[in-house]
Design a protein around this motif. Structure first.
Motif, PDB file in Angstrom:
ATOM      1  N   HIS A  55       0.844  -1.194   0.000  1.00  0.00           N
ATOM      2  CA  HIS A  55       0.000   0.000   0.000  1.00  0.00           C
ATOM      3  C   HIS A  55       0.880   1.245   0.000  1.00  0.00           C
ATOM      4  O   HIS A  55       1.756   1.402   0.855  1.00  0.00           O
ATOM      5  CB  HIS A  55      -0.939  -0.025   1.203  1.00  0.00           C
ATOM      6  N   PHE A  56       0.627   2.103  -0.961  1.00  0.00           N
ATOM      7  CA  PHE A  56       1.470   3.273  -1.190  1.00  0.00           C
ATOM      8  C   PHE A  56       1.645   4.110   0.073  1.00  0.00           C
ATOM      9  O   PHE A  56       2.767   4.496   0.425  1.00  0.00           O
ATOM     10  CB  PHE A  56       0.865   4.124  -2.314  1.00  0.00           C
ATOM     11  N   ASP A  57       0.547   4.404   0.770  1.00  0.00           N
ATOM     12  CA  ASP A  57       0.607   5.300   1.926  1.00  0.00           C
ATOM     13  C   ASP A  57       1.312   4.683   3.129  1.00  0.00           C
ATOM     14  O   ASP A  57       1.655   5.397   4.075  1.00  0.00           O
ATOM     15  CB  ASP A  57      -0.802   5.727   2.330  1.00  0.00           C
ATOM     16  N   GLU A  58       1.524   3.359   3.102  1.00  0.00           N
ATOM     17  CA  GLU A  58       2.148   2.677   4.232  1.00  0.00           C
ATOM     18  C   GLU A  58       3.609   2.327   3.979  1.00  0.00           C
ATOM     19  O   GLU A  58       4.251   1.704   4.826  1.00  0.00           O
ATOM     20  CB  GLU A  58       1.365   1.398   4.548  1.00  0.00           C
ATOM     21  N   THR A  59       4.132   2.741   2.835  1.00  0.00           N
ATOM     22  CA  THR A  59       5.481   2.344   2.427  1.00  0.00           C
ATOM     23  C   THR A  59       6.386   3.569   2.364  1.00  0.00           C
ATOM     24  O   THR A  59       6.039   4.562   1.713  1.00  0.00           O
ATOM     25  CB  THR A  59       5.434   1.661   1.044  1.00  0.00           C
ATOM     26  N   PRO A  60       7.546   3.539   3.009  1.00  0.00           N
ATOM     27  CA  PRO A  60       8.403   4.730   3.039  1.00  0.00           C
ATOM     28  C   PRO A  60       9.150   4.944   1.727  1.00  0.00           C
ATOM     29  O   PRO A  60       9.421   4.006   0.966  1.00  0.00           O
ATOM     30  CB  PRO A  60       9.393   4.407   4.165  1.00  0.00           C
ATOM     31  N   TRP A  61       9.507   6.199   1.473  1.00  0.00           N
ATOM     32  CA  TRP A  61      10.415   6.520   0.379  1.00  0.00           C
ATOM     33  C   TRP A  61      11.846   6.222   0.828  1.00  0.00           C
ATOM     34  O   TRP A  61      12.224   6.513   1.963  1.00  0.00           O
ATOM     35  CB  TRP A  61      10.315   7.992  -0.006  1.00  0.00           C
ATOM     36  N   VAL A  62      12.635   5.653  -0.084  1.00  0.00           N
ATOM     37  CA  VAL A  62      14.034   5.330   0.190  1.00  0.00           C
ATOM     38  C   VAL A  62      14.890   6.076  -0.828  1.00  0.00           C
ATOM     39  O   VAL A  62      14.621   6.028  -2.037  1.00  0.00           O
ATOM     40  CB  VAL A  62      14.283   3.809   0.073  1.00  0.00           C
ATOM     41  N   ALA A  63      15.922   6.753  -0.349  1.00  0.00           N
ATOM     42  CA  ALA A  63      16.785   7.516  -1.253  1.00  0.00           C
ATOM     43  C   ALA A  63      17.525   6.592  -2.206  1.00  0.00           C
ATOM     44  O   ALA A  63      17.952   5.492  -1.838  1.00  0.00           O
ATOM     45  CB  ALA A  63      17.788   8.340  -0.446  1.00  0.00           C
ATOM     46  N   SER A  64      17.695   7.041  -3.452  1.00  0.00           N
ATOM     47  CA  SER A  64      18.490   6.314  -4.439  1.00  0.00           C
ATOM     48  C   SER A  64      19.885   6.923  -4.496  1.00  0.00           C
ATOM     49  O   SER A  64      20.139   7.959  -3.874  1.00  0.00           O
ATOM     50  CB  SER A  64      17.821   6.403  -5.814  1.00  0.00           C
ATOM     51  N   PRO A  65      20.809   6.338  -5.268  1.00  0.00           N
ATOM     52  CA  PRO A  65      22.143   6.956  -5.401  1.00  0.00           C
ATOM     53  C   PRO A  65      22.117   8.305  -6.105  1.00  0.00           C
ATOM     54  O   PRO A  65      23.069   9.081  -5.974  1.00  0.00           O
ATOM     55  CB  PRO A  65      22.914   5.924  -6.234  1.00  0.00           C
ATOM     56  N   ALA A  66      21.056   8.615  -6.844  1.00  0.00           N
ATOM     57  CA  ALA A  66      20.979   9.887  -7.555  1.00  0.00           C
ATOM     58  C   ALA A  66      20.298  10.934  -6.680  1.00  0.00           C
ATOM     59  O   ALA A  66      19.196  10.698  -6.174  1.00  0.00           O
ATOM     60  CB  ALA A  66      20.203   9.713  -8.858  1.00  0.00           C
ATOM     61  N   PRO A  67      20.894  12.080  -6.477  1.00  0.00           N
ATOM     62  CA  PRO A  67      20.271  13.135  -5.660  1.00  0.00           C
ATOM     63  C   PRO A  67      18.888  13.518  -6.190  1.00  0.00           C
ATOM     64  O   PRO A  67      18.701  13.704  -7.396  1.00  0.00           O
ATOM     65  CB  PRO A  67      21.256  14.306  -5.785  1.00  0.00           C
ATOM     66  N   GLY A  68      17.918  13.609  -5.284  1.00  0.00           N
ATOM     67  CA  GLY A  68      16.580  14.015  -5.665  1.00  0.00           C
ATOM     68  C   GLY A  68      15.692  12.903  -6.186  1.00  0.00           C
ATOM     69  O   GLY A  68      14.545  13.154  -6.554  1.00  0.00           O
ATOM     70  N   VAL A  69      16.203  11.670  -6.221  1.00  0.00           N
ATOM     71  CA  VAL A  69      15.422  10.533  -6.716  1.00  0.00           C
ATOM     72  C   VAL A  69      15.183   9.563  -5.566  1.00  0.00           C
ATOM     73  O   VAL A  69      16.132   9.084  -4.940  1.00  0.00           O
ATOM     74  CB  VAL A  69      16.126   9.810  -7.879  1.00  0.00           C
ATOM     75  N   GLU A  70      13.903   9.289  -5.277  1.00  0.00           N
ATOM     76  CA  GLU A  70      13.522   8.394  -4.186  1.00  0.00           C
ATOM     77  C   GLU A  70      12.673   7.251  -4.714  1.00  0.00           C
ATOM     78  O   GLU A  70      12.057   7.358  -5.774  1.00  0.00           O
ATOM     79  CB  GLU A  70      12.732   9.162  -3.129  1.00  0.00           C
ATOM     80  N   ARG A  71      12.611   6.150  -3.927  1.00  0.00           N
ATOM     81  CA  ARG A  71      11.934   4.960  -4.404  1.00  0.00           C
ATOM     82  C   ARG A  71      11.077   4.322  -3.314  1.00  0.00           C
ATOM     83  O   ARG A  71      11.415   4.391  -2.133  1.00  0.00           O
ATOM     84  CB  ARG A  71      12.968   3.935  -4.887  1.00  0.00           C
ATOM     85  N   LYS A  72       9.998   3.686  -3.740  1.00  0.00           N
ATOM     86  CA  LYS A  72       9.246   2.760  -2.907  1.00  0.00           C
ATOM     87  C   LYS A  72       9.378   1.400  -3.577  1.00  0.00           C
ATOM     88  O   LYS A  72       8.913   1.199  -4.708  1.00  0.00           O
ATOM     89  CB  LYS A  72       7.778   3.173  -2.796  1.00  0.00           C
ATOM     90  N   MET A  73      10.024   0.461  -2.901  1.00  0.00           N
ATOM     91  CA  MET A  73      10.341  -0.827  -3.498  1.00  0.00           C
ATOM     92  C   MET A  73       9.185  -1.806  -3.289  1.00  0.00           C
ATOM     93  O   MET A  73       8.782  -2.069  -2.161  1.00  0.00           O
ATOM     94  CB  MET A  73      11.638  -1.363  -2.897  1.00  0.00           C
TER      95      MET A  73
END
Length: 212
Positions: A14-32
């Protein structure tokens, strides 16, 4: 790294329950959503690009497909606004960026190594079902379910269902905007659309080769 790596099991993220995780590129985040591997991985991910962010140029050894969820995703091949569906097969390369920001659903390293079919299309949203791609392994569609519609679908090769808009109930669990469900081969999707209906991106057939 292994996230939801057992393809014989039902998985819901569920999107709202999953944290954003930083990627190696500045300003780019991910939910895996699922992942096998480190930075080069078989992965399904929601990626958020801050305005002006970019990744370095890279080759897709295992292919890449993505769906633009918000904003405008860009590379040297063009601008891809919300609703764009792109398949970049193995051996292709690009430099992804988002001058004004973007969010995409992306799947990496999941192509047949011999696949060379490129797809660049847009979601139209008018019909109950729009086929985005099909080959001998998988079918990718956009499906629009009416309010309260009951959906029953056998998925012998497994399925992924990603909510673009609206909501639905499956196994007494509600799925709303940008939620993701993965069902193993041999399952039956029994869903009921919410009061505003549901618009879902669905991929079927592709998981059989991982569990056979």
């Amino acid at each position: 790294m292994r996230i939801n790596a057992d393809f014989t099991k039902r998985v819901a993220v569920h999107f709202d329950e999953t944290p954003w995780v930083a990627s190696p590129a500045p300003g780019v985040e991910r939910k895996m959503l699922d992942r096998i591997g480190e930075e080069v991985a078989r992965a399904t991910t929601i990626v958020r690009f801050a305005p002006g962010s970019a990744f370095a140029r890279h080759v897709h050894d295992g292919g890449e497909e993505f769906l633009v969820l918000d904003g405008v995703f860009q590379d040297e091949h063009g601008d891809f606004p919300k609703g764009s569906y792109i398949r970049n097969p193995p051996t292709t390369s690009h430099t992804p960026a988002a001058a004004e920001g973007a969010v995409i659903l992306v799947k990496l390293h999941q192509f047949d190594p011999a696949d060379r079919t490129e797809v660049k299309t847009r979601i139209t949203g008018g019909a109950a079902q729009q086929q985005l791609f099909q080959d001998r392994i998988e079918t990718v569609t956009l499906q629009t379910w009416a309010p309260g519609q009951a959906v029953s679908l056998e998925v012998p090769g497994g399925a992924e269902v990603f909510v673009m808009d609206g909501s639905y109930i499956e196994s007494r669990e509600e799925f709303s905007r940008w939620d993701w469900l993965r069902m193993p081969p041999g399952s039956c999707l029994e869903a009921t659309a919410g009061i505003n209906g549901a618009k879902v991106w669905m991929k079927t057939g592709h998981l059989a080769q991982l569990t056979g």
